[in-house]
Write a protein that holds these residues in place. Structure first.
Motif, PDB file in Angstrom:
ATOM      1  N   GLY A 317       0.826  -1.206   0.000  1.00  0.00           N
ATOM      2  CA  GLY A 317       0.000   0.000   0.000  1.00  0.00           C
ATOM      3  C   GLY A 317       0.859   1.254   0.000  1.00  0.00           C
ATOM      4  O   GLY A 317       2.092   1.196   0.047  1.00  0.00           O
ATOM      5  N   PRO A 318       0.223   2.430  -0.049  1.00  0.00           N
ATOM      6  CA  PRO A 318       0.970   3.689  -0.041  1.00  0.00           C
ATOM      7  C   PRO A 318       1.719   3.905   1.277  1.00  0.00           C
ATOM      8  O   PRO A 318       1.296   3.408   2.333  1.00  0.00           O
ATOM      9  CB  PRO A 318      -0.117   4.748  -0.220  1.00  0.00           C
ATOM     10  CG  PRO A 318      -1.291   4.015  -0.792  1.00  0.00           C
ATOM     11  CD  PRO A 318      -1.223   2.639  -0.210  1.00  0.00           C
ATOM     12  N   GLU A 319       2.798   4.642   1.224  1.00  0.00           N
ATOM     13  CA  GLU A 319       3.530   4.993   2.436  1.00  0.00           C
ATOM     14  C   GLU A 319       2.668   5.877   3.332  1.00  0.00           C
ATOM     15  O   GLU A 319       1.883   6.696   2.838  1.00  0.00           O
ATOM     16  CB  GLU A 319       4.816   5.733   2.075  1.00  0.00           C
ATOM     17  CG  GLU A 319       5.846   4.898   1.352  1.00  0.00           C
ATOM     18  CD  GLU A 319       7.098   5.692   1.047  1.00  0.00           C
ATOM     19  OE1 GLU A 319       8.056   5.606   1.831  1.00  0.00           O
ATOM     20  OE2 GLU A 319       7.110   6.399   0.026  1.00  0.00           O
ATOM     21  N   LEU A 324      -2.776  11.228  -1.260  1.00  0.00           N
ATOM     22  CA  LEU A 324      -3.615  10.266  -1.957  1.00  0.00           C
ATOM     23  C   LEU A 324      -4.653  10.993  -2.808  1.00  0.00           C
ATOM     24  O   LEU A 324      -5.053  12.114  -2.506  1.00  0.00           O
ATOM     25  CB  LEU A 324      -4.340   9.353  -0.960  1.00  0.00           C
ATOM     26  CG  LEU A 324      -3.485   8.542   0.004  1.00  0.00           C
ATOM     27  CD1 LEU A 324      -4.376   7.726   0.936  1.00  0.00           C
ATOM     28  CD2 LEU A 324      -2.520   7.634  -0.739  1.00  0.00           C
ATOM     29  N   THR A 325      -5.103  10.323  -3.868  1.00  0.00           N
ATOM     30  CA  THR A 325      -6.172  10.862  -4.694  1.00  0.00           C
ATOM     31  C   THR A 325      -7.514  10.416  -4.131  1.00  0.00           C
ATOM     32  O   THR A 325      -7.571   9.672  -3.144  1.00  0.00           O
ATOM     33  CB  THR A 325      -6.039  10.361  -6.140  1.00  0.00           C
ATOM     34  OG1 THR A 325      -6.383   8.977  -6.192  1.00  0.00           O
ATOM     35  CG2 THR A 325      -4.615  10.555  -6.656  1.00  0.00           C
ATOM     36  N   GLN A 326      -8.612  10.845  -4.761  1.00  0.00           N
ATOM     37  CA  GLN A 326      -9.940  10.456  -4.290  1.00  0.00           C
ATOM     38  C   GLN A 326     -10.182   8.954  -4.386  1.00  0.00           C
ATOM     39  O   GLN A 326     -11.073   8.424  -3.725  1.00  0.00           O
ATOM     40  CB  GLN A 326     -11.015  11.191  -5.097  1.00  0.00           C
ATOM     41  CG  GLN A 326     -11.136  12.666  -4.766  1.00  0.00           C
ATOM     42  CD  GLN A 326     -12.202  13.327  -5.624  1.00  0.00           C
ATOM     43  OE1 GLN A 326     -12.245  13.155  -6.830  1.00  0.00           O
ATOM     44  NE2 GLN A 326     -13.060  14.104  -4.990  1.00  0.00           N
ATOM     45  N   MET A 327      -9.403   8.272  -5.205  1.00  0.00           N
ATOM     46  CA  MET A 327      -9.550   6.830  -5.353  1.00  0.00           C
ATOM     47  C   MET A 327      -8.693   6.050  -4.364  1.00  0.00           C
ATOM     48  O   MET A 327      -8.694   4.823  -4.365  1.00  0.00           O
ATOM     49  CB  MET A 327      -9.180   6.413  -6.782  1.00  0.00           C
ATOM     50  CG  MET A 327     -10.058   7.030  -7.845  1.00  0.00           C
ATOM     51  SD  MET A 327     -11.752   6.400  -7.828  1.00  0.00           S
ATOM     52  CE  MET A 327     -11.487   4.764  -8.509  1.00  0.00           C
ATOM     53  N   GLY A 328      -7.940   6.758  -3.537  1.00  0.00           N
ATOM     54  CA  GLY A 328      -7.051   6.095  -2.596  1.00  0.00           C
ATOM     55  C   GLY A 328      -5.701   5.737  -3.174  1.00  0.00           C
ATOM     56  O   GLY A 328      -4.879   5.103  -2.511  1.00  0.00           O
ATOM     57  N   ASP A 363      -8.121  21.189  -8.790  1.00  0.00           N
ATOM     58  CA  ASP A 363      -7.687  21.178 -10.180  1.00  0.00           C
ATOM     59  C   ASP A 363      -6.232  21.597 -10.346  1.00  0.00           C
ATOM     60  O   ASP A 363      -5.589  21.220 -11.328  1.00  0.00           O
ATOM     61  CB  ASP A 363      -8.591  22.086 -11.015  1.00  0.00           C
ATOM     62  CG  ASP A 363      -8.504  21.791 -12.504  1.00  0.00           C
ATOM     63  OD1 ASP A 363      -8.724  20.628 -12.889  1.00  0.00           O
ATOM     64  OD2 ASP A 363      -8.202  22.724 -13.273  1.00  0.00           O
ATOM     65  N   SER A 364      -5.689  22.323  -9.380  1.00  0.00           N
ATOM     66  CA  SER A 364      -4.272  22.684  -9.468  1.00  0.00           C
ATOM     67  C   SER A 364      -3.396  21.436  -9.363  1.00  0.00           C
ATOM     68  O   SER A 364      -2.321  21.371  -9.977  1.00  0.00           O
ATOM     69  CB  SER A 364      -3.896  23.687  -8.367  1.00  0.00           C
ATOM     70  OG  SER A 364      -3.972  23.084  -7.075  1.00  0.00           O
ATOM     71  N   ARG A 365      -3.852  20.446  -8.609  1.00  0.00           N
ATOM     72  CA  ARG A 365      -3.100  19.191  -8.508  1.00  0.00           C
ATOM     73  C   ARG A 365      -3.221  18.396  -9.809  1.00  0.00           C
ATOM     74  O   ARG A 365      -2.304  17.673 -10.188  1.00  0.00           O
ATOM     75  CB  ARG A 365      -3.595  18.357  -7.326  1.00  0.00           C
ATOM     76  CG  ARG A 365      -3.405  19.024  -5.987  1.00  0.00           C
ATOM     77  CD  ARG A 365      -1.956  19.417  -5.757  1.00  0.00           C
ATOM     78  NE  ARG A 365      -1.078  18.270  -5.556  1.00  0.00           N
ATOM     79  CZ  ARG A 365       0.227  18.256  -5.844  1.00  0.00           C
ATOM     80  NH1 ARG A 365       0.793  19.309  -6.443  1.00  0.00           N
ATOM     81  NH2 ARG A 365       0.947  17.184  -5.596  1.00  0.00           N
TER      82      ARG A 365
END
Length: 440
Positions: A317-319, A324-328, A363-365
């Motif tokens: 999994g992520p550190e 994280l994005t909205q999808m995890g 949206d900047s991301r």
């Protein structure tokens, strides 16, 4: 200025501009021509029929969305009403600066009952592709983007021995009507997801809610089973999917039309952590058979959103603390360079980036994500890799399957009541890059 006010003005100065749906019909698309450029680099954005068209009532996922219990957070319903508003969306695609739109043709609309093909629906998709051509937008067509007809799911989907014959029959029929208008095509969208999920041993198909949903769907359709892309046993389904790809490839290549045909794969940047990690095993089991299939096709489509970290015992999994994005998913746009290189080396075929993007309200991301991802594409091209497209997911904020309408992947916001389209700053940002090409 907030996004809700962007549609009140228009600034068409190449790099920055905004225009609402009400102004589209008065603007002349930059790429307007009788026919889209052939075989050039494709700068585009993507859609998928069930996610944008609306009221796809003959599809298997429509059944899933409307039974109880269900894994789906929302019903698709009207979604973006793209079925009726495709002309506006294609004009907007061209106006933003793109020369390509990836779209899918819905099997469940074209063949609503087994062996009963709808000439009216084929006419509809012919008009869609003709509209793309009119606006200089190359249509990249996906023949199957997850959804299948409910009659097909009711008989076992791709777990049945004759499923490949049925899919290739559909591909042959659709191509006979539409092939002369297609620029490039994929048989399947991300069929390897079954192998990726199976590797993680976290299949949604085995959860109590999924099992209850499947039983409810079978009851709702008066069948003994109801097997969709999500619920099919990957061990049983895989050989049928591979055969269906091979047979559909042959049917599509028979024409009419002369265009590249391949398959798009969901590929993450697989990174091993620590000694004796399982990253290479994960890579082999998640992608191996489908990369082999792509090597016998005209191209491989790469669809990348992030990386996977794998240790000695599997998925890490992520550190902790990472964005994280909205999808995890981990925010990791640089993954695209690694996946392009991997797919090109594994297949020896040209690479089309057919999906890349981020689910976010910020949206900047998205703009920062796009810049980093495209920089990776440029590096690959500079290193001699044959990369032929960058197609962003997605054109519109749309229906994101079991996650419903919460994740925002679109370059263009869609009002869920009025269906008004409002381009975000990222739409104009990527459109400017598309107009100007990558700086050398």
């Amino acid at each position: 200025m907030s996004d809700r006010h962007i549609s009140r003005r228009s600034v068409l100065a190449g790099a920055i501009g905004v225009a609402g749906l009400s102004t589209i019909s008065r603007l002349t698309p930059t790429f307007a021509t009788d026919r889209a450029p052939s075989r050039g680099f494709l700068w585009g954005c993507a859609t998928a029929g069930h996610q944008v068209e609306g009221n796809n009532i003959n599809a298997d996922f429509w059944v899933y969305e409307n039974v109880k219990p269900t894994l789906f957070a929302d019903r698709s319903g009207d979604t973006c009403d793209h079925y009726h508003r495709y002309e506006e969306d294609i004009a907007l695609t061209a106006m933003l600066g793109f020369n390509c739109l990836r779209l899918s043709i819905e099997w469940s609309r074209i063949e609503p009952e087994a062996g009963n093909f709808s000439e009216a629906e084929l006419d509809h998709y012919e008009r869609v592709l003709e509209t793309c051509r009119k606006h200089g937008v190359a249509p990249f067509v996906t023949y199957n983007h997850f959804t299948t007809p409910r009659w097909f799911a009711s008989r076992g989907g791709f777990t049945t021995p004759d499923s490949a014959d049925l899919f290739s029959r559909f591909a042959e029929k659709a191509t006979s009507r539409l092939g002369h208008l297609i620029e490039a095509a994929a048989t399947f969208n991300e069929p390897n997801l079954l192998q990726s999920v199976f590797w993680r041993k976290k299949s949604l198909a085995g959860s109590p809610t999924a099992l209850q949903m499947g039983a409810a769907a079978a009851m709702a359709t008066g069948s003994k089973q109801f097997t969709t892309f999500y619920s099919g046993d990957p061990v049983i389904a895989l050989p049928h999917y591979l055969s269906a790809h091979e047979m559909a490839y042959a049917a599509i290549k028979a024409g009419p039309g002369d265009f590249p045909v391949g398959v798009t794969l969901a590929i993450s940047d697989e990174q091993g952590v620590g000694p004796n990690n399982l990253a290479r095993l994960r890579q082999k089991e998640s992608y191996g058979v489908w990369l082999s299939a792509a090597s016998k096709s005209d191209f491989v489509g790469v669809q990348t959103y992030s990386r996977n970290r794998t240790g000695l015992h599997g998925d890490l999994g992520p550190e902790p603390g990472i964005e994280l994005t909205q999808m995890g998913y981990e925010y990791y746009p640089q993954a695209l360079g690694a996946t392009i290189r991997y797919a090109a080396a594994a297949t020896g075929k040209p690479v089309y980036v057919t999906e890349n993007g981020i689910g976010t309200e910020d949206d900047s991301r998205r703009i920062a994500f796009i810049d980093t991802a495209i920089a990776e594409v440029k590096k690959c091209i500079d290193d001699g890799i044959d990369v032929r497209s960058y197609i962003h997911w997605s054109l519109l904020d749309n229906f994101e399957w079991i996650y419903g309408y919460r994740p925002k992947f679109g370059l263009v916001a869609v009002n869920r009541t009025t269906f008004e389209r409002t381009p975000k700053p990222s739409a104009w940002h990527l459109g400017a890059i598309a107009r100007n090409g990558m700086a050398r």
